[in-house]
Design an enzyme around this catalytic site. Sequence first.
Site, PDB file in Angstrom:
ATOM      1  N   ASN A 109      -8.894   0.076  -2.421  1.00 46.77           N
ATOM      2  CA  ASN A 109      -8.232  -1.096  -1.843  1.00 46.77           C
ATOM      3  C   ASN A 109      -8.417  -1.214  -0.336  1.00 46.77           C
ATOM      4  OD1 ASN A 109      -6.259  -3.363  -2.082  1.00 46.77           O
ATOM      5  ND2 ASN A 109      -5.115  -2.036  -0.671  1.00 46.77           N
ATOM      6  N   HIS A 110      -8.426  -0.063   0.337  1.00 45.24           N
ATOM      7  CA  HIS A 110      -8.429  -0.112   1.795  1.00 45.24           C
ATOM      8  C   HIS A 110      -9.150   1.095   2.370  1.00 45.24           C
ATOM      9  CE1 HIS A 110      -4.678   1.880   0.378  1.00 45.24           C
ATOM     10  NE2 HIS A 110      -5.094   2.810   1.216  1.00 45.24           N
ATOM     11  N   ASP A 177      -7.141  -3.721   4.297  1.00 46.50           N
ATOM     12  CA  ASP A 177      -7.646  -3.943   2.933  1.00 46.50           C
ATOM     13  C   ASP A 177      -9.097  -4.415   2.958  1.00 46.50           C
ATOM     14  OD1 ASP A 177      -5.047  -3.421   2.142  1.00 46.50           O
ATOM     15  OD2 ASP A 177      -5.042  -5.030   0.650  1.00 46.50           O
ATOM     16  N   ARG A 205      -9.391   8.637 -10.221  1.00 42.11           N
ATOM     17  CA  ARG A 205      -8.058   8.033 -10.197  1.00 42.11           C
ATOM     18  C   ARG A 205      -8.152   6.946  -9.141  1.00 42.11           C
ATOM     19  NH1 ARG A 205      -3.602   7.524  -6.299  1.00 42.11           N
ATOM     20  NH2 ARG A 205      -1.638   7.788  -7.401  1.00 42.11           N
ATOM     21  N   ASP A 207      -6.848   4.315  -6.768  1.00 42.46           N
ATOM     22  CA  ASP A 207      -5.579   4.123  -6.065  1.00 42.46           C
ATOM     23  C   ASP A 207      -5.285   2.633  -5.875  1.00 42.46           C
ATOM     24  OD1 ASP A 207      -3.420   5.340  -4.390  1.00 42.46           O
ATOM     25  OD2 ASP A 207      -4.384   4.132  -2.842  1.00 42.46           O
ATOM     26  N   LEU A 212      -6.359  -5.398  -5.172  1.00 41.09           N
ATOM     27  CA  LEU A 212      -7.731  -5.540  -4.668  1.00 41.09           C
ATOM     28  C   LEU A 212      -8.033  -6.940  -4.140  1.00 41.09           C
ATOM     29  CD1 LEU A 212      -9.825  -3.524  -7.294  1.00 41.09           C
ATOM     30  CD2 LEU A 212      -8.788  -2.731  -5.171  1.00 41.09           C
ATOM     31  N   GLU A 214      -6.759 -11.004  -3.094  1.00 41.34           N
ATOM     32  CA  GLU A 214      -5.627 -11.817  -2.632  1.00 41.34           C
ATOM     33  C   GLU A 214      -5.895 -13.284  -2.970  1.00 41.34           C
ATOM     34  OE1 GLU A 214      -7.592 -10.078  -0.384  1.00 41.34           O
ATOM     35  OE2 GLU A 214      -6.443  -8.243  -0.701  1.00 41.34           O
ATOM     36  N   GLU A 249      -3.914   3.728 -10.959  1.00 42.92           N
ATOM     37  CA  GLU A 249      -2.613   3.859 -10.326  1.00 42.92           C
ATOM     38  C   GLU A 249      -2.098   2.445 -10.105  1.00 42.92           C
ATOM     39  OE1 GLU A 249      -1.827   3.694  -6.484  1.00 42.92           O
ATOM     40  OE2 GLU A 249      -0.004   4.876  -6.481  1.00 42.92           O
ATOM     41  N   HIS A 314       2.540  13.559  -5.858  1.00 46.10           N
ATOM     42  CA  HIS A 314       2.531  13.755  -4.413  1.00 46.10           C
ATOM     43  C   HIS A 314       3.359  12.703  -3.697  1.00 46.10           C
ATOM     44  CE1 HIS A 314      -0.400  10.797  -5.530  1.00 46.10           C
ATOM     45  NE2 HIS A 314      -0.454  10.360  -4.283  1.00 46.10           N
TER      46      HIS A 314
END
Lengths: 549, 427
Positions: A109-110, A177, A205, A207, A212, A214, A249, A314
């Site tokens: 994403n970023h 992003d 995984r 995230d 993703l 907009e 996630e 975490h």
Amino acid sequence: MTVDVKPADHSWYKRAIIYQVHVRTFLDSNGDGIGDFQGLDQKMDYLQELGVNAVWLMPFFPSPLRDDGYDISDYYSVHSSYGTLEDFKRFLASAHQRRIRVIIEMVLNHTSDQHPWFQESRSSKENPRRDWYVWSDSDTGYPKAGINFRDTELSNWAWDPVSKSYYWHRFFSHQPDLNYDNPAIREEMWNVMKFWLELGVDGFRLDAVPYLVEREGTNCENLPETHAVIKELRRKLDEHFPGKMLLAEANQWPAELRPYFADGDEFHMAFHFPLMPRMFMGVKLEDRKPITEILQQTPEIPQSCQWCLFLRNHDELTLEMLTDMERSYMNDSYAQEKTMRLNLGIRRRLAPLLENDRRRIELMNGMLLSLPGTPSIYYGDEIGMGDNINLGDRNGVRTPMQWTGGWNAGFSVTEPEKLYAPLIQDAVYGYPAVNVTAQNRTEHSLLNWTRRILAVRKSTDVFGCGSIEFLYPANHRILAYVRQLGTETILVVNNLSSAAQAVELDLRRYKGNILIEMFGKNIFPRVVDLPYLLTFGPYQFYWFRLRRI
Amino acid sequence: MKNARAADDSILTDEFLRQLINVGEVDILVGLPTHNNAKTIGPIVATIQAGLLAFFPRDRAAIINADGGSQDGTTELVLNAAIDDVRRGSKISALRTLHVISTQYAASPTRGTALRSILAAGELLRAKTCVVISPESTQVETDWLTKLVRPIYAGEFDLVLPTYSRHRFDGILLTNLLYPMTRALYGLRIREPYALDFAFSGTLGSQFLAQNAWQDETARAGSETYFTLNAIASRARICQSFLGTREHIERRSADLIPALRQTVGALFSSLGPHMALWNASTASQPIPTTGPEREFTLEPLRVNRKRLREMFSTGVAELESVFQAILSPSTLEELRRIARLEETEFRYPAELWVKTIYEFAVAYHKTVISRDHILQALAPLFRGRAFTFLAENRNGSADGVEDNIEALCLEFERGKPYLLELWNGTQ
């Protein structure tokens, strides 16, 4: 060199038991106070003996580490504190030799604002990489999008003094992003994934996947365009790297999560976020209702897909997927001190959350390992490690692994002051009391109990691949369900109460079967037409294999 | 058999016990004694459910319906209030399971048996607080639960009794006998000693459950009154909570005798066991009360006063021989005199009423004739007193009604030495 684990096993993730660990936290091999890949490699025997068969690594890429590595500044390398790419390859080979799969974090994403891509992007509006991020002349776009880190961020837009415009960020402002409307970004992020897949990693995984893309007028979550991006990645993955796995996630309600499985052509797995707090709630309330209700609301997923379950990770124990009433109850029950709370969650480890009550820890793990899905165990929870709520953000649950009761808990030979984070030292959870060496010596330690239950879990594919049917005994403190795969049937009965309980189960459809308790392998009476009576001690649970002999 | 008993000496059926085992432990138990209350029970139980969810969402709660053999679907309506994971699709958002259990006791719908079942459930479920709500309390509000439960939760009281806004002519037996006599005897100004909506601590409930009184027919019939009197005798901490309006319910004339058994019978019966207590008590004291002690509404109410006086006069004439065994000659003579008065002149004065009641109480204690006959004989006299109360307060204000009740209470208190003299046989 990489070693194939079981090349033809394309649904390995359904039978996996995942161990989540951050390289930094596990073992420091070079005495700089920070865990590294060589240290992790040294502990692969430990993970093999524990019984896990997959390791999920948190971000280990170069990063300014302002968000524990989730702010990546180079996707093609390893952070120098953790070693080199060669160290990673050696670790990967070592894991595969032990039939342990490796899942790595991929932050799509970023990036970090220190990433060269962003540095170029901000340098001028004419830069070729300008369109790799989401820029605007105003900070009013996408007003319906929520703020994730509301304790620290006031807006999803941040002013960039260099290019004199605003950039979009759904997380910290130092994490701009990426712009997935730009085909170049989609291509580049596939190249990143391809790089690691070619090295031999078994899965990612991914995230923060809901964010993703907009679009104006939406909350910018779970958009069709986001699904299209994932579908494209999955298609390439299946085409070039069959048998590799994508884990989502996405902290969403089950109905909103379901589209991420699509027709089995997006994610292989997704975390079941709403279930986790309800397991804690069910045990505190001594009532199965929160657990059964959320699982009743969980939609069917394609046969090739799987839920990923966890008790702790975490991050903070997120309470986002709860009603206000439920959230308030959870906070009052599990985070009496305000400092234990962060954002919409509780930043504590499993053992302190459960007041170090061994019976509750076992019960929660028992449910984690027997409900439908692939379990993920957070490092240190297998020995009942504590947390340090005096450390900021989520660092209190990311302290060094406690290997011994000796110098620096056996984590590092450096001076204690040089450790990346202080060790847990309190009387109850401190490393002199809670460590692997001590628990290795005690047959009934939590560590050895965890090894045993993981072995039982792995003795059958039912838990990973089987169906589930809930029984609804009148005693609401008893959570009972039947797991079934082919001809194999397992009955799981959990007492969520702090008191002894009796329950009558309607097992008439299994009439004639003998119940065999799966840990001690003792035989229980045959099922007849009458209600099947079981009694339980506080927080006790049973796993029974049903056998028709 | 569904309601088969586990043991002959147990009031709990096997099925009821099985359901209690499934409930486990509760913080709040709401008891609903019912018998053919289908017309009213649905909204009441829905309000109780809403009250539990609104004020006690985190607490373990159970609704226990002790039913006297309803044939009109009462129990099914109560059971609908359950919140669990078996009934899917419910729109109700609740943190935890809300258990609802219905049990049917014996054939006869005796309230005492219902209360006993509720108390037994409370003890087995280790309820911190038990609330009893009448199936006739159609004006129950969600906040009734918190008004009744909170004082016990706070550990300040063991028994919470209600006060209501009532019609000025509602509960004449209460205002003209039960309240003033209980107050005079035990020194506590308890406005509703025969409470239908009340709450108590688990400890007090267990203590009452252990009483031998359950073997006594009168105690079973008047269990709520017995409960209050037992609480007074055990020095339980009692308070009152204003619940709001209690709707006036038209009673049939034939309902009076059972009402006398349930209330006056229990009050008279208590005199023997608690003699030391009421003998020692002096002037009455108010008890802690949240909200007003009493409110009266003044809407017009049609009452057949003429019929009351006729029944009084007929009763005095027909029960002459019974009254001779119960009443002193002077009292009986005075009753004969007022029975001859024209309706416009008729008045059953407070002083004579108090004297009558005290003589009945002593006769009841000494069992000069069958106790049930004594209570039945009181019925026509009560009607005469009711006529007087209605006449005196026909045009009265709320304050005026209260003043008259207070005057009667003081008359009962002033007359207490007379009761003692009768009791000790010096009269």
